[in-house]
Design an enzyme around this catalytic site. Structure first.
Site, PDB file in Angstrom:
ATOM      1  N   ASN A   1       4.879 -26.623  -9.678  1.00 44.74           N
ATOM      2  CA  ASN A   1       3.986 -25.696 -10.362  1.00 44.74           C
ATOM      3  C   ASN A   1       3.621 -24.569 -11.370  1.00 44.74           C
ATOM      4  OD1 ASN A   1       1.225 -24.107  -9.865  1.00 44.74           O
ATOM      5  ND2 ASN A   1       1.478 -23.916  -7.840  1.00 44.74           N
ATOM      6  N   TRP A   2       3.914 -24.248 -12.725  1.00 46.26           N
ATOM      7  CA  TRP A   2       4.210 -23.172 -12.520  1.00 46.26           C
ATOM      8  C   TRP A   2       3.450 -22.245 -12.609  1.00 46.26           C
ATOM      9  CZ3 TRP A   2       4.970 -25.389 -18.397  1.00 46.26           C
ATOM     10  CH2 TRP A   2       5.964 -26.290 -18.995  1.00 46.26           C
ATOM     11  N   LYS A   3       2.387 -21.901 -12.216  1.00 45.47           N
ATOM     12  CA  LYS A   3       1.596 -20.398 -11.320  1.00 45.47           C
ATOM     13  C   LYS A   3       0.940 -19.925 -13.165  1.00 45.47           C
ATOM     14  CE  LYS A   3       3.781 -20.529  -7.400  1.00 45.47           C
ATOM     15  NZ  LYS A   3       3.775 -19.783  -5.999  1.00 45.47           N
TER      16      LYS A   3
ATOM     17  N   HIS B   1      -5.308 -24.314  -3.819  1.00 47.37           N
ATOM     18  CA  HIS B   1      -3.085 -23.899  -3.789  1.00 47.37           C
ATOM     19  C   HIS B   1      -3.733 -22.538  -2.774  1.00 47.37           C
ATOM     20  CE1 HIS B   1       0.150 -21.576  -4.763  1.00 47.37           C
ATOM     21  NE2 HIS B   1       0.850 -22.722  -4.872  1.00 47.37           N
TER      22      HIS B   1
ATOM     23  N   GLU C   1      -2.731 -19.760  -3.754  1.00 50.81           N
ATOM     24  CA  GLU C   1      -2.446 -18.598  -3.916  1.00 50.81           C
ATOM     25  C   GLU C   1      -4.460 -18.504  -4.578  1.00 50.81           C
ATOM     26  OE1 GLU C   1       0.110 -19.020  -6.446  1.00 50.81           O
ATOM     27  OE2 GLU C   1       1.220 -18.801  -5.120  1.00 50.81           O
TER      28      GLU C   1
ATOM     29  N   GLU D   1       1.466 -26.967   2.150  1.00 49.50           N
ATOM     30  CA  GLU D   1       2.221 -25.725   1.754  1.00 49.50           C
ATOM     31  C   GLU D   1       2.243 -24.436   2.580  1.00 49.50           C
ATOM     32  OE1 GLU D   1       3.164 -26.089  -2.808  1.00 49.50           O
ATOM     33  OE2 GLU D   1       1.546 -25.122  -2.185  1.00 49.50           O
TER      34      GLU D   1
ATOM     35  N   GLY E   1       6.975 -19.311  -2.190  1.00 50.43           N
ATOM     36  CA  GLY E   1       8.113 -18.317  -3.148  1.00 50.43           C
ATOM     37  C   GLY E   1       8.543 -16.838  -2.048  1.00 50.43           C
TER      38      GLY E   1
ATOM     39  N   SER F   1       9.604 -23.114  -1.226  1.00 49.58           N
ATOM     40  CA  SER F   1      10.846 -22.818  -1.149  1.00 49.58           C
ATOM     41  C   SER F   1      11.282 -23.665  -1.413  1.00 49.58           C
ATOM     42  CB  SER F   1      11.312 -21.279   0.067  1.00 49.58           C
ATOM     43  OG  SER F   1      10.520 -20.228  -0.285  1.00 49.58           O
TER      44      SER F   1
ATOM     45  N   GLY G   1       7.075 -24.121  -6.670  1.00 48.58           N
ATOM     46  CA  GLY G   1       6.534 -23.267  -7.762  1.00 48.58           C
ATOM     47  C   GLY G   1       7.993 -22.562  -8.700  1.00 48.58           C
ATOM     48  N   GLY G   2       8.565 -22.026  -8.406  1.00 47.91           N
ATOM     49  CA  GLY G   2       9.863 -21.189  -8.952  1.00 47.91           C
ATOM     50  C   GLY G   2      10.679 -21.554  -9.166  1.00 47.91           C
TER      51      GLY G   2
HETATM   52  C1  PEP Z   1       3.831 -22.808  -4.771  1.00 49.81           C
HETATM   53  O1  PEP Z   1       3.682 -22.393  -5.933  1.00 49.81           O
HETATM   54  O2  PEP Z   1       3.064 -24.751  -4.626  1.00 49.81           O
HETATM   55  C2  PEP Z   1       5.553 -22.607  -4.353  1.00 49.81           C
HETATM   56  C3  PEP Z   1       5.614 -24.180  -3.368  1.00 49.81           C
HETATM   57  O3  PEP Z   1       6.549 -22.163  -4.636  1.00 49.81           O
HETATM   58  P1  PEP Z   1       7.450 -22.260  -4.374  1.00 49.81           P
HETATM   59  O4  PEP Z   1       8.067 -22.772  -4.582  1.00 49.81           O
HETATM   60  O5  PEP Z   1       8.067 -21.017  -5.371  1.00 49.81           O
HETATM   61  O6  PEP Z   1       7.150 -21.147  -2.870  1.00 49.81           O
END
Ligand code: PEP
Length: 261
Positions: A9-11, A104, A106, A177, A183, A223, A244-245
């Site tokens: 997930n590039w956000k 999501h 966010e 999640e 993050g 994470s 994500g990251g």
């Molecule tokens: C996400 O954005 O869905 C996520 C899990 O981010 P991260 O892996 O950076 O915690």
């Protein structure tokens, strides 16, 4: 045997130029990863990227030769109309993307999307042929207050209102999640992640049937990195990861894809 689903997930990262560059590097990584190619060809592992709306067209075009799925990070429930700044399901399918993230954390917490709105999005996604990845998860406050399971049950039940078991199992994916792990560098322990994903499978059994529960793909996200992928993916009720990251760099994401095999 359920397939593994490894998604990035590039956000709000990677515009069209960076998207192009990412996929040319990821393609080169994939060329050298025979075991990944074999798993994808055999249908035992799927690799997906949820990218910003402005990068969708580039992603679909540059990833055409690669065995990867491209999806949107969000959509509106209406097909068209006076919704400035929004993107509809038919616009996403017209580009050639096949999947969409719904709810999501966010979107739920920063943009205040409600279960009712997310349910409308789920229906709209299915109606236009997109695979909907519904995200659920509790905040730290909810977890510490002993409310995690209630919150997840509410998000699951409300988000899936009017959806049948066949659709849930074959046209949807559920991603767990925990908000406190996104993050933050804090991953849920393998056992904590499994406890909730097992609970979600139980909800699928209770609200639908054994067959749906057995077929449903459930992801963990929060994470995830190359070094914690193996532990998470080896849990009985976790079929994949939403990253994500660590999905922003082709080499770190490829390492996750490999470790998930
Ligand atoms: C996400 O954005 O869905 C996520 C899990 O981010 P991260 O892996 O950076 O915690």
């Amino acid at each position: 045997m359920r397939r593994k689903f490894i998604a990035g997930n590039w956000k709000m990262n990677h515009g069209p130029a960076a998207t192009s560059e990412f996929f040319s590097k990821f393609g080169a990584e994939l060329k050298d990863a025979k075991e990944v190619q074999e798993a994808v060809a055999a249908g035992t592992e799927e690799i997906a990227f949820f990218v910003p709306a402005v990068s969708l067209l580039t992603a679909v075009n540059v990833a055409k030769e690669l065995p990867v799925i491209v999806g949107a990070e969000n959509m509106h429930w209406e097909k068209s109309g006076a919704f400035t700044g929004e993107t509809s399901g038919p616009m996403i399918t017209e580009i050639g993307a096949t999947h969409v993230l719904i709810g999501h954390s966010e979107r739920r917490h920063i943009f205040r999307e409600t279960d009712e709105e997310l349910n409308k999005k789920v229906h709209a996604a299915i109606e236009c042929g997109l695979v909907a990845v519904l995200c659920v998860g509790e905040t730290l406050e909810e977890r510490e207050g002993g409310k995690a399971f209630d919150v997840i049950k509410r998000q699951f039940v409300e988000g899936l209102k009017g959806i049948d078991g066949e659709t849930l199992a074959h046209k949807m994916i559920i991603a767990y999640e925990p908000v406190w792990a996104i993050g933050t560098g804090k991953t849920a322990s393998d056992a904590d992640a499994e406890e909730v994903c097992g609970f979600i499978r139980g909800l699928a059994k209770e609200n639908f049937c054994d067959k749906t529960a057995g077929e449903l793909i459930i992801l963990y996200g929060g994470s995830v990195k190359a070094d914690n992928t193996k532990g998470i993916i080896s849990q009985a009720d976790i079929d994949g990861v939403l990253v994500g990251g660590a999905s922003l760099k082709p080499d770190s994401f490829m390492q996750i894809v490999k470790n998930a095999l």
